[in-house]
Motif scaffolding. Sequence first.
Motif, PDB file in Angstrom:
ATOM      1  N   ALA A 130       0.897  -1.160   0.000  1.00  0.00           N
ATOM      2  CA  ALA A 130       0.000   0.000   0.000  1.00  0.00           C
ATOM      3  C   ALA A 130       0.926   1.198   0.000  1.00  0.00           C
ATOM      4  O   ALA A 130       2.020   1.125   0.546  1.00  0.00           O
ATOM      5  CB  ALA A 130      -0.845  -0.005   1.263  1.00  0.00           C
ATOM      6  N   PHE A 145      -4.423   6.171   2.879  1.00  0.00           N
ATOM      7  CA  PHE A 145      -3.303   5.220   2.959  1.00  0.00           C
ATOM      8  C   PHE A 145      -3.554   4.169   4.033  1.00  0.00           C
ATOM      9  O   PHE A 145      -3.323   2.971   3.823  1.00  0.00           O
ATOM     10  CB  PHE A 145      -1.987   5.957   3.265  1.00  0.00           C
ATOM     11  CG  PHE A 145      -0.867   5.018   3.636  1.00  0.00           C
ATOM     12  CD1 PHE A 145      -0.129   4.375   2.652  1.00  0.00           C
ATOM     13  CD2 PHE A 145      -0.588   4.729   4.972  1.00  0.00           C
ATOM     14  CE1 PHE A 145       0.880   3.470   2.998  1.00  0.00           C
ATOM     15  CE2 PHE A 145       0.412   3.834   5.326  1.00  0.00           C
ATOM     16  CZ  PHE A 145       1.147   3.201   4.337  1.00  0.00           C
ATOM     17  N   ASN A 153       4.645   6.804   7.973  1.00  0.00           N
ATOM     18  CA  ASN A 153       4.317   5.515   8.580  1.00  0.00           C
ATOM     19  C   ASN A 153       5.367   5.122   9.619  1.00  0.00           C
ATOM     20  O   ASN A 153       5.245   4.125  10.279  1.00  0.00           O
ATOM     21  CB  ASN A 153       4.215   4.453   7.474  1.00  0.00           C
ATOM     22  CG  ASN A 153       3.206   3.380   7.800  1.00  0.00           C
ATOM     23  OD1 ASN A 153       2.295   3.578   8.607  1.00  0.00           O
ATOM     24  ND2 ASN A 153       3.362   2.226   7.181  1.00  0.00           N
ATOM     25  N   GLY A 169       8.470   4.060   9.395  1.00  0.00           N
ATOM     26  CA  GLY A 169       9.465   3.013   9.137  1.00  0.00           C
ATOM     27  C   GLY A 169      10.847   3.611   8.955  1.00  0.00           C
ATOM     28  O   GLY A 169      11.838   3.068   9.459  1.00  0.00           O
ATOM     29  N   ASN A 170      10.929   4.733   8.262  1.00  0.00           N
ATOM     30  CA  ASN A 170      12.245   5.274   7.928  1.00  0.00           C
ATOM     31  C   ASN A 170      12.981   5.783   9.158  1.00  0.00           C
ATOM     32  O   ASN A 170      14.168   5.508   9.329  1.00  0.00           O
ATOM     33  CB  ASN A 170      12.106   6.399   6.898  1.00  0.00           C
ATOM     34  CG  ASN A 170      13.397   6.654   6.159  1.00  0.00           C
ATOM     35  OD1 ASN A 170      14.164   5.714   5.912  1.00  0.00           O
ATOM     36  ND2 ASN A 170      13.655   7.889   5.825  1.00  0.00           N
ATOM     37  N   ILE A 210       3.317  11.870   3.215  1.00  0.00           N
ATOM     38  CA  ILE A 210       3.236  11.602   4.664  1.00  0.00           C
ATOM     39  C   ILE A 210       1.820  11.851   5.202  1.00  0.00           C
ATOM     40  O   ILE A 210       1.637  12.192   6.362  1.00  0.00           O
ATOM     41  CB  ILE A 210       4.288  12.413   5.452  1.00  0.00           C
ATOM     42  CG1 ILE A 210       4.257  13.900   5.060  1.00  0.00           C
ATOM     43  CG2 ILE A 210       5.668  11.833   5.231  1.00  0.00           C
ATOM     44  CD1 ILE A 210       5.167  14.776   5.917  1.00  0.00           C
ATOM     45  N   ILE A 224      -0.585  10.327   6.634  1.00  0.00           N
ATOM     46  CA  ILE A 224      -0.794   9.056   7.329  1.00  0.00           C
ATOM     47  C   ILE A 224      -1.215   9.341   8.776  1.00  0.00           C
ATOM     48  O   ILE A 224      -0.528  10.085   9.477  1.00  0.00           O
ATOM     49  CB  ILE A 224       0.508   8.208   7.291  1.00  0.00           C
ATOM     50  CG1 ILE A 224       0.821   7.828   5.835  1.00  0.00           C
ATOM     51  CG2 ILE A 224       0.392   6.969   8.171  1.00  0.00           C
ATOM     52  CD1 ILE A 224       2.147   7.157   5.622  1.00  0.00           C
ATOM     53  N   SER A 282       9.881  15.899   2.277  1.00  0.00           N
ATOM     54  CA  SER A 282      11.280  16.034   2.699  1.00  0.00           C
ATOM     55  C   SER A 282      11.551  17.406   3.290  1.00  0.00           C
ATOM     56  O   SER A 282      12.398  17.563   4.177  1.00  0.00           O
ATOM     57  CB  SER A 282      12.213  15.832   1.502  1.00  0.00           C
ATOM     58  OG  SER A 282      11.874  14.691   0.779  1.00  0.00           O
ATOM     59  N   THR A 298      14.092  12.890   1.617  1.00  0.00           N
ATOM     60  CA  THR A 298      13.621  11.536   1.313  1.00  0.00           C
ATOM     61  C   THR A 298      13.181  11.321  -0.138  1.00  0.00           C
ATOM     62  O   THR A 298      13.143  10.192  -0.612  1.00  0.00           O
ATOM     63  CB  THR A 298      12.445  11.206   2.248  1.00  0.00           C
ATOM     64  OG1 THR A 298      11.579  12.351   2.274  1.00  0.00           O
ATOM     65  CG2 THR A 298      12.924  10.880   3.643  1.00  0.00           C
ATOM     66  N   GLY A 299      12.811  12.408  -0.831  1.00  0.00           N
ATOM     67  CA  GLY A 299      12.297  12.224  -2.190  1.00  0.00           C
ATOM     68  C   GLY A 299      12.755  13.311  -3.148  1.00  0.00           C
ATOM     69  O   GLY A 299      13.010  14.458  -2.763  1.00  0.00           O
TER      70      GLY A 299
HETATM   71  N1  F0G Z   1       9.231  11.137   2.722  1.00  0.00           N
HETATM   72  C1  F0G Z   1       8.742  10.619   1.588  1.00  0.00           C
HETATM   73  C2  F0G Z   1       9.133  11.254   0.308  1.00  0.00           C
HETATM   74  C3  F0G Z   1       7.906   9.482   1.629  1.00  0.00           C
HETATM   75  O1  F0G Z   1       7.458   8.961   0.505  1.00  0.00           O
HETATM   76  C4  F0G Z   1       7.562   8.925   2.884  1.00  0.00           C
HETATM   77  C5  F0G Z   1       6.680   7.771   2.978  1.00  0.00           C
HETATM   78  C6  F0G Z   1       8.102   9.530   4.025  1.00  0.00           C
HETATM   79  C7  F0G Z   1       8.924  10.625   3.920  1.00  0.00           C
HETATM   80  C8  F0G Z   1       7.817   9.001   5.383  1.00  0.00           C
HETATM   81  O2  F0G Z   1       8.515   7.822   5.623  1.00  0.00           O
HETATM   82  O3  F0G Z   1       6.563   6.387   6.111  1.00  0.00           O
HETATM   83  O4  F0G Z   1       8.862   5.647   6.648  1.00  0.00           O
HETATM   84  O5  F0G Z   1       7.808   7.482   7.939  1.00  0.00           O
HETATM   85  N2  F0G Z   1       6.086   7.232   1.996  1.00  0.00           N
HETATM   86  C9  F0G Z   1       5.345   5.991   2.039  1.00  0.00           C
HETATM   87  C10 F0G Z   1       4.930   5.565   0.650  1.00  0.00           C
HETATM   88  C11 F0G Z   1       4.258   5.946   3.030  1.00  0.00           C
HETATM   89  O6  F0G Z   1       3.956   4.824   0.502  1.00  0.00           O
HETATM   90  O7  F0G Z   1       5.601   5.924  -0.306  1.00  0.00           O
HETATM   91  P1  F0G Z   1       7.906   6.766   6.635  1.00  0.00           P
END
Ligand code: F0G
Length: 442
Positions: free
Chosen positions: A160, A211, A266, A268-269, A327, A329, A375, A402-403
Amino acid sequence: MKILSNILPSTLSRTLIGTHALRCVHCGTVQGKVDRLFQCSECSELLEVAYPDWAAATPESGQRLKKLWQERRLSTAPDDVSGVWRYRELLPHVAPHNIVTMSEGNTPVMLLKKSARALRLPHLLVKHQGMNPTGSFKDTGISAAITMAKAEGFSWVGCASTGNTSASVAAYAAHAEMRSLVFLPAGQVSSGKLAQALEYGATVVQLLTDFDGCLKLLQEVVQRFPACLLNSVNPYRLEGQKTVAFELMEQLNWSVPDHVIVPGGNLGNSSALGKGFLEMLELGLIATLPKVSIIQAAGANPLVRTMRENSGKELVRINAETRATAIRIGNPASWRKAVAVLKNTGGTTEEVSEEEISVAKAELGAEGIGCEPASATTLAGLKKLVRSGFVKTSDSVVLILTGHMLKDVDYMLQAQGKHFLGPMEADAGAVVKTLERIYADN
Ligand code: F0G
């Protein structure tokens, strides 16, 4: 469907693969059989990968690892080039032929000069995880989790997603000649991320839920459809994602920063990042820990509220809303792990408004770095942490981006103003006149 069931393993049945064990993060039970949901057989909480053999580690083994990893940088073998599998001594053991890699990791660390000046921080860096093969940090985790799925004999994987996980799962499945199934909240995923999942050949199901609803449904579906769940409830995801901490420390020549700041969705990171640092401390690779802090959008702030309202004892679930859709969530699966990271490293949480995210994102763009909205919460959060005194002006700080900025182009185009001119006549005189008017002051 019938054919698929025949070629799939009935469960992920092995507890120990090489020298690792799966252990419950809540009650500590080491698992015998592991079900499709990666839940504790005793209390249904999340599992984590543990390495019992590490108890025998000596200070010399830490030094040997540093040297070995350094030497691998000269190798051209795919598992040495990978920014995940280069650190395979600290990962579950897998046969090399099962490793699914696309040279993930290997992301740059860069100075953030203008923001450092504005915040009076001498050492402000970003590690840009958006420079991974599919443009987000997910690739390190998916490389690890899909490798384990392949080793277990799965031919389907599923997730998901708010978009990035789906892009990564789709790409790695395609690369491994596996099939992918992704559940997305309909209308809530940026078009760039959706296009990636489709291009890489995933079966994409848009669902009329958020989500959190997608993840819940997938957990039901994988018990009836033979796909390996690749969301971060899969503990192997976090093993891949923790390597960002190892790579960062190598890039900083093993000098530990005071703070590492990461966005939270979520969760995890942040859990993986913290695990990476704690393991390096355990193995003597580093002597101190950075404070790992987690930033959420104010409209998607379940962890912030959980810490504020009950110090991390019970998750406060919310209905999430933010334009940083990655994010968005409200019921984060890895909240317990994230709380442990905050407590073990002395980090904190902070929430940032939509306006603060948008300003911070534009500032990162104006430094030539750029990132996606989620990010940018890191820089927005850092500003607040400097103001509150949690981050001191002598402290060194690393923001985890992160992205990639191209993940969410619509967000950027909506924000453009002063420097976006026209449409106007293709006439040099008219163009120069307009430029002179706008930039009269500089
Ligand atoms: N930054 C980006 C760009 C993300 O895509 C996500 C999470 C997060 C931060 C947060 O990381 O969930 O580990 O705390 N994206 C997930 C997805 C939920 O489905 O792509 P997280």
